[in-house]
Design a protein around this motif. Structure first.
Motif, mmCIF file in Angstrom:
data_model
loop_
_atom_site.group_PDB
_atom_site.id
_atom_site.type_symbol
_atom_site.label_atom_id
_atom_site.label_comp_id
_atom_site.label_asym_id
_atom_site.label_seq_id
_atom_site.Cartn_x
_atom_site.Cartn_y
_atom_site.Cartn_z
ATOM 1 N N GLU A 129 2.047 5.183 -3.336
ATOM 2 C CA GLU A 129 0.880 5.524 -4.158
ATOM 3 C C GLU A 129 -0.427 5.193 -3.452
ATOM 4 O O GLU A 129 -1.429 5.897 -3.612
ATOM 5 N N ALA A 130 -0.439 4.128 -2.657
ATOM 6 C CA ALA A 130 -1.670 3.707 -1.979
ATOM 7 C C ALA A 130 -2.219 4.799 -1.072
ATOM 8 O O ALA A 130 -3.432 4.980 -0.957
ATOM 9 N N GLU A 131 -1.318 5.567 -0.436
ATOM 10 C CA GLU A 131 -1.798 6.617 0.455
ATOM 11 C C GLU A 131 -2.096 7.912 -0.299
ATOM 12 O O GLU A 131 -2.750 8.803 0.240
ATOM 13 N N LEU A 132 -1.622 8.006 -1.531
ATOM 14 C CA LEU A 132 -1.885 9.208 -2.317
ATOM 15 C C LEU A 132 -3.240 9.144 -3.006
ATOM 16 O O LEU A 132 -3.876 10.166 -3.228
ATOM 17 N N ILE A 133 -3.661 7.954 -3.391
ATOM 18 C CA ILE A 133 -4.963 7.811 -4.046
ATOM 19 C C ILE A 133 -5.929 7.235 -3.031
ATOM 20 O O ILE A 133 -5.969 6.030 -2.798
ATOM 21 N N ARG A 134 -6.656 8.088 -2.399
ATOM 22 C CA ARG A 134 -7.616 7.642 -1.406
ATOM 23 C C ARG A 134 -8.829 7.067 -2.123
ATOM 24 O O ARG A 134 -9.655 7.789 -2.670
#
Length: 261
Positions: free
Chosen positions: A80-85
């Protein structure tokens, strides 16, 4: 099925390498593997790129394909961390917008199908696969797999009561899928939506008394139309139940009842 042009760069590069093989069969087998039997990780990379690294769009993209699975959703949650910039400013508004987008995604109708040759799904907790127990999703019924997927998607903040209606509740009521009906109601599905309490009417027309009782318990109002449908379909248990809880017959229903007697 995904198109070759939709595949991530990493897969296209590997496909190009394999295409140098003189044995065309090998290339075809590998291509089929990429398109139909890929691992959850490869599937995640595929939908991540198509969704432009936006969580809501990635999930919406994943819902379109038959490779949708609990494991793929695990991958989306895990990364999720890389999906929500996260931008430097307005982080809260950005996250709130993502949640609204998730709430607008419509769950596909295929997730609410019910295979009558298999057992009903249950609400038991899903047992994760590991090296010790050897459990595989192949041993879980398709009904249970669909239930698990819907439950997981709802836990990820997808909505069952958005502006597009409660299609899942209608289909589940029609199929007599009581566990799915309970799940959808728990996560906010409106038992009275659609006018004339369509979900309740569906359950009555197809003779699902237990589903009808659950919908009434959730707020669906019984009416003379519901009683008329029960009489037309000769569902005697439902007729008795409706009249016991106060459903009043109209003139058309009275005439139908006279014919039954």
């Amino acid at each position: 099925m995904a198109r070759l042009t939709d595949l991530p760069f990493e897969l296209l590069t590997e496909l190009l390498i394999y295409s140098a093989n003189e044995e065309l069969v090998t290339v075809c087998q590998w291509t089929y593997f990429c398109l139909k039997q890929t691992s959850p990780r490869i599937c995640y990379k595929f939908v991540r790129q198509k969704g432009n690294y936006r969580k809501a769009r990635v999930i919406a993209c994943a819902l379109q394909y038959k490779f949708l699975s609990i494991e793929l959703l695990d991958q989306i949650d895990r990364h999720e961390a890389e999906l929500i910039r996260r931008p430097k400013k307005d982080t809260r508004s950005r996250l709130a917008r993502e949640e609204r987008l998730l709430g607008d995604i419509r769950l596909p109708s295929r997730l609410f199908m019910l295979d009558t040759t298999e057992s009903m799904p249950t609400s038991r907790k899903r047992k994760r696969r590991n090296d010790n127990d050897g459990q595989d999703d192949a041993y879980i019924s398709r009904n249970q797999q669909r239930y698990n997927l819907v439950k997981r998607l709802l836990e990820m903040k997808l909505s069952v009561s958005n502006e597009r209606g409660n299609t899942g509740l209608l289909l589940s009521a029609k199929a007599g899928n009581l566990p799915m009906v309970r799940l959808l109601l728990k996560y906010g599905a409106d038992a009275t939506s659609g006018g004339e309490n369509k979900a309740l009417l569906m359950a009555i027309v197809y003779g699902h008394l237990d589903v009808a009782k659950k919908l009434v318990e959730a707020g669906a109002q019984v009416s003379s139309l519901a009683l008329r449908y029960a009489v037309q379909k000769c569902h005697y248990q439902i007729i008795t139940w409706l009249m016991n809880i106060g459903a009043a017959p109209d003139m058309v229903t009275i005439q139908l009842l006279d014919k039954l007697t």
